[in-house]
Design an enzyme around this catalytic site. Structure first.
Site, mmCIF file in Angstrom:
data_model
loop_
_atom_site.group_PDB
_atom_site.id
_atom_site.type_symbol
_atom_site.label_atom_id
_atom_site.label_comp_id
_atom_site.label_asym_id
_atom_site.label_seq_id
_atom_site.Cartn_x
_atom_site.Cartn_y
_atom_site.Cartn_z
ATOM 1 N N HIS A 1 34.067 39.382 37.330
ATOM 2 C CA HIS A 1 35.465 39.254 36.935
ATOM 3 C C HIS A 1 35.770 37.950 36.197
ATOM 4 O O HIS A 1 36.825 37.331 36.409
ATOM 5 C CB HIS A 1 36.377 39.393 38.160
ATOM 6 C CG HIS A 1 37.799 39.779 37.821
ATOM 7 N ND1 HIS A 1 38.760 38.867 37.436
ATOM 8 C CD2 HIS A 1 38.427 40.974 37.820
ATOM 9 C CE1 HIS A 1 39.906 39.476 37.214
ATOM 10 N NE2 HIS A 1 39.729 40.770 37.443
ATOM 11 N N HIS B 1 34.458 47.079 35.565
ATOM 12 C CA HIS B 1 35.367 45.935 35.403
ATOM 13 C C HIS B 1 34.582 44.620 35.387
ATOM 14 O O HIS B 1 35.069 43.611 35.899
ATOM 15 C CB HIS B 1 36.364 45.966 36.558
ATOM 16 C CG HIS B 1 37.611 45.157 36.358
ATOM 17 N ND1 HIS B 1 38.317 45.119 35.177
ATOM 18 C CD2 HIS B 1 38.306 44.365 37.240
ATOM 19 C CE1 HIS B 1 39.373 44.347 35.319
ATOM 20 N NE2 HIS B 1 39.390 43.858 36.562
ATOM 21 N N ASP C 1 42.199 48.214 40.140
ATOM 22 C CA ASP C 1 41.189 47.245 39.711
ATOM 23 C C ASP C 1 40.654 46.413 40.881
ATOM 24 O O ASP C 1 41.303 46.257 41.918
ATOM 25 C CB ASP C 1 41.792 46.259 38.706
ATOM 26 C CG ASP C 1 41.935 46.843 37.316
ATOM 27 O OD1 ASP C 1 41.732 48.063 37.158
ATOM 28 O OD2 ASP C 1 42.270 46.080 36.392
ATOM 29 N N ASP C 2 39.454 45.853 40.654
ATOM 30 C CA ASP C 2 38.857 44.736 41.410
ATOM 31 C C ASP C 2 38.123 45.118 42.686
ATOM 32 O O ASP C 2 37.454 44.269 43.271
ATOM 33 C CB ASP C 2 39.892 43.658 41.772
ATOM 34 C CG ASP C 2 40.431 42.909 40.568
ATOM 35 O OD1 ASP C 2 40.047 43.271 39.435
ATOM 36 O OD2 ASP C 2 41.250 41.999 40.756
ATOM 37 N N HIS D 1 46.026 47.006 42.014
ATOM 38 C CA HIS D 1 44.790 46.411 42.531
ATOM 39 C C HIS D 1 44.598 46.892 43.968
ATOM 40 O O HIS D 1 45.471 46.657 44.818
ATOM 41 C CB HIS D 1 44.866 44.877 42.494
ATOM 42 C CG HIS D 1 44.858 44.320 41.110
ATOM 43 N ND1 HIS D 1 45.989 44.302 40.325
ATOM 44 C CD2 HIS D 1 43.856 43.783 40.362
ATOM 45 C CE1 HIS D 1 45.683 43.760 39.145
ATOM 46 N NE2 HIS D 1 44.402 43.445 39.145
#
Length: 258
Positions: A128, A124, A73-74, A226
């Site tokens: 965020h 995503h 993620d991210d 991540h």
């Protein structure tokens, strides 16, 4: 003698998928004959599995014992994502990356590298935020902005529906209305079966021990990392070798055929 055409098509499809998986697992990995590699590929469709990951939903992907789906993620982030990609490439492993739109727009070359190296590139949000703390309209606009930014980075322009219809909520902060809206659009919402907790300060060795212990207890599943975390990019080569040594197999989740 009469044949049931749907059953025949289903059998042929299963055979083709099995053949593809076998070919994938037996293909040599350049420079690494003992690579972990990707064992098989599964297509994930919202019609069958609109929400996956037992940390958050009742169901998960149809995985066998000791099968693992790697997710990150991210990103993309220039300080860490290249090392993650290098580690995956060395082991001929394919993963799913859930990108924020702002990072994809800032670093489109990394988003395109993920795609070029065979990974699934998914979504995503844009910035965020915790979407359950926003109005429905604002949350939907945030999601759409993220879809558009990632697809623009990858393909030059957005489409009405994201090219890869996978979404993970930031902080897993979903609402029933947003879940229903995504399901109606044919977008699979990913949770996770276990996570590395790499948002917490820890050393690479501590993270390695933690996630391997959780995998052993869960016997596989969707794992959340991540690719923006230095400790994760540092521990990833050892993690992948540990999966190989432990008899785990990598499954690559892709979107449905269009």
């Amino acid at each position: 003698m009469h044949y049931c055409r749907p059953a025949l098509i289903s059998a042929l499809t299963a055979a083709l998928i099995a053949g593809h998986a076998a070919a994938q697992s037996s293909a040599p990995c350049p420079g690494n004959p003992d690579a972990l590699a990707t064992s098989r590929t599964i297509a994930v469709d919202a019609a069958a599995t609109p929400r996956v990951g037992r940390k958050h939903f009742p169901a998960t992907l149809p995985l066998a014992d000791k099968e693992v789906v790697l997710t990150f993620d991210d990103g993309p982030w220039p300080g860490t994502t290249p090392a993650v990609l290098d580690a995956l490439k060395h082991e001929c492993v394919r993963a799913t990356f859930f990108l924020t739109g702002q990072h994809a727009a800032a670093h489109p070359e990394l988003a395109r590298r993920e795609l070029a190296e065979g990974h699934t590139v998914a979504h995503h949000s844009f910035r965020h935020p915790l979407l359950n703390r926003m109005s429905q309209a604002a949350a939907e606009a945030e999601i759409e902005r993220g879809f558009a930014a990632v697809d623009t980075a990858l393909y030059g322009q957005p489409a009405k529906r994201p090219r890869t219809p996978f979404f993970r909520f930031p902080g897993f902060a979903a609402t029933p209305a947003l879940l229903d809206r995504l399901a109606a659009r044919g977008i699979v919402v990913f949770g996770a079966d276990l996570w590395a907790s790499d948002w917490n300060p820890m050393s690479p060795n501590q993270e390695l021990s933690l996630v391997l212990g959780r995998l052993e207890a869960a016997r596989g599943g969707i794992v959340l990392f991540h690719d923006t975390k230095r400790q994760t990019d540092t521990m990833l080569p050892a993690f992948l070798r540990s999966l190989k040594a432990g008899g785990y197999r990598i499954v690559h989740a892709i979107g449905p055929a269009t």
